[in-house]
Design a protein around this motif. Structure first.
Motif, PDB file in Angstrom:
ATOM      1  N   PRO A   1      21.061   2.625  -9.323  1.00 25.47           N
ATOM      2  CA  PRO A   1      22.495   2.321  -9.233  1.00 25.47           C
ATOM      3  C   PRO A   1      22.761   0.901  -8.749  1.00 25.47           C
ATOM      4  N   GLU A   2      23.956   0.389  -9.057  1.00 18.91           N
ATOM      5  CA  GLU A   2      24.376  -0.911  -8.540  1.00 18.91           C
ATOM      6  C   GLU A   2      24.298  -0.896  -7.018  1.00 18.91           C
ATOM      7  N   GLY A   3      23.772  -1.984  -6.450  1.00 19.06           N
ATOM      8  CA  GLY A   3      23.666  -2.089  -5.004  1.00 19.06           C
ATOM      9  C   GLY A   3      22.472  -1.383  -4.409  1.00 19.06           C
ATOM     10  N   ALA A   4      21.618  -0.808  -5.252  1.00 19.06           N
ATOM     11  CA  ALA A   4      20.449  -0.084  -4.748  1.00 19.06           C
ATOM     12  C   ALA A   4      19.154  -0.722  -5.244  1.00 19.06           C
ATOM     13  N   ALA A   5      19.155  -2.021  -5.482  1.00 22.09           N
ATOM     14  CA  ALA A   5      17.956  -2.709  -5.973  1.00 22.09           C
ATOM     15  C   ALA A   5      16.807  -2.566  -4.983  1.00 22.09           C
ATOM     16  N   ARG A   6      15.603  -2.643  -5.529  1.00 17.43           N
ATOM     17  CA  ARG A   6      14.429  -2.404  -4.692  1.00 17.43           C
ATOM     18  C   ARG A   6      13.175  -2.993  -5.331  1.00 17.43           C
ATOM     19  N   ILE A   7      12.140  -3.073  -4.532  1.00 12.02           N
ATOM     20  CA  ILE A   7      10.785  -3.308  -5.026  1.00 12.02           C
ATOM     21  C   ILE A   7      10.056  -1.988  -4.851  1.00 12.02           C
ATOM     22  N   ARG A   8       9.639  -1.398  -5.956  1.00 11.62           N
ATOM     23  CA  ARG A   8       8.933  -0.123  -5.883  1.00 11.62           C
ATOM     24  C   ARG A   8       7.441  -0.363  -6.035  1.00 11.62           C
ATOM     25  N   MET A   9       6.711  -0.036  -4.991  1.00  9.04           N
ATOM     26  CA  MET A   9       5.252  -0.124  -5.052  1.00  9.04           C
ATOM     27  C   MET A   9       4.669   1.275  -5.161  1.00  9.04           C
ATOM     28  N   GLN A  10       3.468   1.358  -5.714  1.00 10.65           N
ATOM     29  CA  GLN A  10       2.771   2.634  -5.826  1.00 10.65           C
ATOM     30  C   GLN A  10       1.320   2.459  -5.380  1.00 10.65           C
ATOM     31  N   VAL A  11       0.961   3.274  -4.426  1.00 10.81           N
ATOM     32  CA  VAL A  11      -0.386   3.217  -3.864  1.00 10.81           C
ATOM     33  C   VAL A  11      -1.329   4.021  -4.754  1.00 10.81           C
ATOM     34  N   SER A  12      -2.557   3.547  -4.854  1.00  6.69           N
ATOM     35  CA  SER A  12      -3.597   4.229  -5.621  1.00  6.69           C
ATOM     36  C   SER A  12      -4.763   4.570  -4.701  1.00  6.69           C
ATOM     37  N   ALA A  13      -5.460   5.636  -5.051  1.00  4.78           N
ATOM     38  CA  ALA A  13      -6.675   5.973  -4.313  1.00  4.78           C
ATOM     39  C   ALA A  13      -7.728   4.885  -4.451  1.00  4.78           C
ATOM     40  N   ALA A  14      -7.560   4.012  -5.447  1.00  2.00           N
ATOM     41  CA  ALA A  14      -8.500   2.904  -5.639  1.00  2.00           C
ATOM     42  C   ALA A  14      -8.233   1.744  -4.691  1.00  2.00           C
ATOM     43  N   HIS A  15      -7.087   1.735  -4.004  1.00  3.27           N
ATOM     44  CA  HIS A  15      -6.796   0.676  -3.047  1.00  3.27           C
ATOM     45  C   HIS A  15      -7.613   0.876  -1.774  1.00  3.27           C
ATOM     46  N   THR A  16      -8.000  -0.229  -1.182  1.00  2.00           N
ATOM     47  CA  THR A  16      -8.744  -0.206   0.071  1.00  2.00           C
ATOM     48  C   THR A  16      -7.824  -0.530   1.246  1.00  2.00           C
ATOM     49  N   GLU A  17      -8.350  -0.312   2.445  1.00  2.00           N
ATOM     50  CA  GLU A  17      -7.585  -0.670   3.646  1.00  2.00           C
ATOM     51  C   GLU A  17      -7.245  -2.158   3.644  1.00  2.00           C
ATOM     52  N   ASN A  18      -8.192  -3.001   3.203  1.00  2.00           N
ATOM     53  CA  ASN A  18      -7.940  -4.441   3.154  1.00  2.00           C
ATOM     54  C   ASN A  18      -6.865  -4.786   2.124  1.00  2.00           C
ATOM     55  N   ASP A  19      -6.840  -4.067   1.000  1.00  2.00           N
ATOM     56  CA  ASP A  19      -5.797  -4.299  -0.004  1.00  2.00           C
ATOM     57  C   ASP A  19      -4.415  -4.096   0.603  1.00  2.00           C
ATOM     58  N   ILE A  20      -4.250  -2.977   1.300  1.00  2.00           N
ATOM     59  CA  ILE A  20      -2.939  -2.658   1.858  1.00  2.00           C
ATOM     60  C   ILE A  20      -2.570  -3.627   2.970  1.00  2.00           C
ATOM     61  N   GLU A  21      -3.538  -4.013   3.770  1.00  2.00           N
ATOM     62  CA  GLU A  21      -3.246  -4.992   4.827  1.00  2.00           C
ATOM     63  C   GLU A  21      -2.813  -6.321   4.227  1.00  2.00           C
ATOM     64  N   ARG A  22      -3.377  -6.652   3.094  1.00  2.00           N
ATOM     65  CA  ARG A  22      -2.982  -7.889   2.408  1.00  2.00           C
ATOM     66  C   ARG A  22      -1.519  -7.813   1.967  1.00  2.00           C
ATOM     67  N   VAL A  23      -1.095  -6.669   1.470  1.00  2.00           N
ATOM     68  CA  VAL A  23       0.298  -6.497   1.062  1.00  2.00           C
ATOM     69  C   VAL A  23       1.224  -6.607   2.259  1.00  2.00           C
ATOM     70  N   ILE A  24       0.872  -5.942   3.342  1.00  2.00           N
ATOM     71  CA  ILE A  24       1.695  -6.002   4.544  1.00  2.00           C
ATOM     72  C   ILE A  24       1.799  -7.443   5.038  1.00  2.00           C
ATOM     73  N   GLY A  25       0.683  -8.164   4.996  1.00  2.00           N
ATOM     74  CA  GLY A  25       0.698  -9.566   5.413  1.00  2.00           C
ATOM     75  C   GLY A  25       1.609 -10.413   4.552  1.00  2.00           C
ATOM     76  N   ALA A  26       1.650 -10.135   3.252  1.00  2.00           N
ATOM     77  CA  ALA A  26       2.526 -10.892   2.356  1.00  2.00           C
ATOM     78  C   ALA A  26       3.991 -10.607   2.660  1.00  2.00           C
ATOM     79  N   PHE A  27       4.320  -9.368   2.948  1.00  2.00           N
ATOM     80  CA  PHE A  27       5.700  -9.056   3.325  1.00  2.00           C
ATOM     81  C   PHE A  27       6.059  -9.697   4.666  1.00  2.00           C
ATOM     82  N   ARG A  28       5.077  -9.753   5.564  1.00  2.00           N
ATOM     83  CA  ARG A  28       5.319 -10.419   6.844  1.00  2.00           C
ATOM     84  C   ARG A  28       5.657 -11.899   6.598  1.00  2.00           C
TER      85      ARG A  28
END
Length: 400
Positions: free
Chosen positions: A361-388
């Motif tokens: 809907p209008e006004g509900a824009a977002r970035i939708r991410m999807q986690v995979s079992a193939a992602h590692t702990e370091n992968d996710i930490e990298r994403v969090i760091g980028a958002f930081r």
């Protein structure tokens, strides 16, 4: 007339582009995985945070080998619809495998879950019937409902009071079907299936669940939301896809009571008038289901990485929709902000996709991410760091 259409479409496309709402397709130049190569980036490796590859099976060696074997044994395509000469033994084998896996009575394959949802309502319901739909249901359910002549009602997302009012209003109808996504794909929110099934039972209605974003990784052995909530016996129709957790290729299905499936074979138009699934896809899907049935280790890592990402983003103050599903939407509200953040992450080698109207809907824009079992702990930490790092920009909206 054609020139007028061309000019109108060009103006509309220019307007989308000026508002940064034009959808741009990224060309992948490698197998689908947690780490991919985009053609535009040459040899640069990109961390992929937007595939429906929940169990990481899209390029799993067992699945790939099964597809190769399927090509060798069955050829490339069937060149026919199912009821003429398009039914191969592997189609029935896959239908039987899905039936056993989902613990239903029978299953029918479609070329996609979109087609499965498009084929159900018109075949089963007419003007004497009613269909009640959650407002956040997938576009394929919305379009499928439009094709039938049944009375149509909607209820606010997971609002059991509104659902009960709709059930009261339709008590005079011959058949009443309540339809919901098992997990709402833009929000990562699970349907209140216990509440839905309880109300449906009290009012004598049927229940249909599209479990595309659950089967394979939610519930015991990945059997989906109805298994997760213990309401399998109260769900009459299950639809789903082979294009997400179960191998990620293509194909969909309807599974449920035997008479419903038998009637769909006679009347579901997308089934009757579409070529049957490529046999190699069926073989690969059989292998993927076999893996999913015994993938507790993958589901465990998926859950851990999901918690890591959700907690990390929440700690930074971002608005994250849902609770524990690997669909992780970061709500920005403003479409331009979503685009800016996605571009910021892309510069850091992380692929995410912004969503805005009309997808949400209008006004509900977002970035939708999807986690995979193939992602590692370091992968996710990298994403969090980028958002930081993105918090330094003037466009990031955070929780107040």
């Amino acid at each position: 007339m054609r020139i007028q259409l061309d000019e109108r479409l060009r103006d509309d496309l220019d307007q989308l582009s000026s508002r940064k709402l034009l959808k741009v397709e990224q060309e992948i130049a490698s197998p689908q995985s947690a780490h991919i190569h985009l053609r535009a980036h040459g040899a640069r490796e990109i961390l992929n945070m937007c595939a429906n590859n929940y169990l990481g099976l899209s390029n799993h060696p067992t699945v790939v080998r099964a597809a190769h074997a399927g090509l060798d044994q069955h050829g490339f395509g069937m060149s026919s619809v199912r009821f003429i000469c398009g039914t191969h033994s592997v189609h029935r084998a896959l239908e039987q495998k899905l039936t056993k896996y989902l613990r239903t009575e029978d299953t029918i394959l479609f070329s996609s879950c979109f087609d499965a949802n498009a084929g159900v309502f018109e075949a089963l319901l007419d003007a004497d019937d009613a269909v009640i739909s959650d407002t956040l249901n997938h576009a394929s359910i919305i379009d499928g409902i439009r094709l039938c002549k049944a009375k149509r009602l909607r209820y606010a997302n997971n609002d059991m009071d509104e659902l009960e009012r709709a059930l009261r209003e339709t008590r005079h109808c011959r058949t009443v079907l309540v339809v919901t996504d098992g997990v709402f794909s833009m929000d990562g929110i699970a349907a209140d299936l216990p509440g839905i099934c309880d109300l449906a039972k009290r009012y004598g209605a049927l229940v249909m669940v599209d479990d595309s974003h659950a089967v394979g990784f939610i519930g015991p052995r990945g059997r989906g939301t109805s298994a997760q909530y213990g309401v399998e016996d109260h769900v009459d129709i299950l639809t789903g896809t082979l294009g997400k957790a179960l191998g990620g290729a293509s194909g969909g299905y309807v599974s449920g009571h035997a008479n419903i499936i038998a009637w769909l074979r006679q009347r579901a138009r997308p089934y009757l008038f579409s070529n049957s699934l490529m046999p190699a896809i069926c073989e690969a899907s059989l292998a993927a289901i076999g893996l999913a049935e015994n993938a507790d280790d993958l589901r465990s890592n998926l859950a851990a990485r999901t918690r890591q990402l959700r907690q990390g983003l929440s700690d930074l103050g971002f608005r994250v929709s849902g609770s524990d599903h690997p669909i992780v939407p970061v709500i920005t509200g403003d479409a331009a902000i979503a685009v800016q953040i996605s571009e910021f992450l892309a510069e850091r080698g992380i692929l995410v996709v912004p969503f805005s109207y009309p997808v949400v809907p209008e006004g509900a824009a977002r970035i939708r991410m999807q986690v995979s079992a193939a992602h590692t702990e370091n992968d996710i930490e990298r994403v969090i760091g980028a958002f930081r790092a993105a918090q330094a920009g003037p466009y990031v909206e955070r929780e107040k």
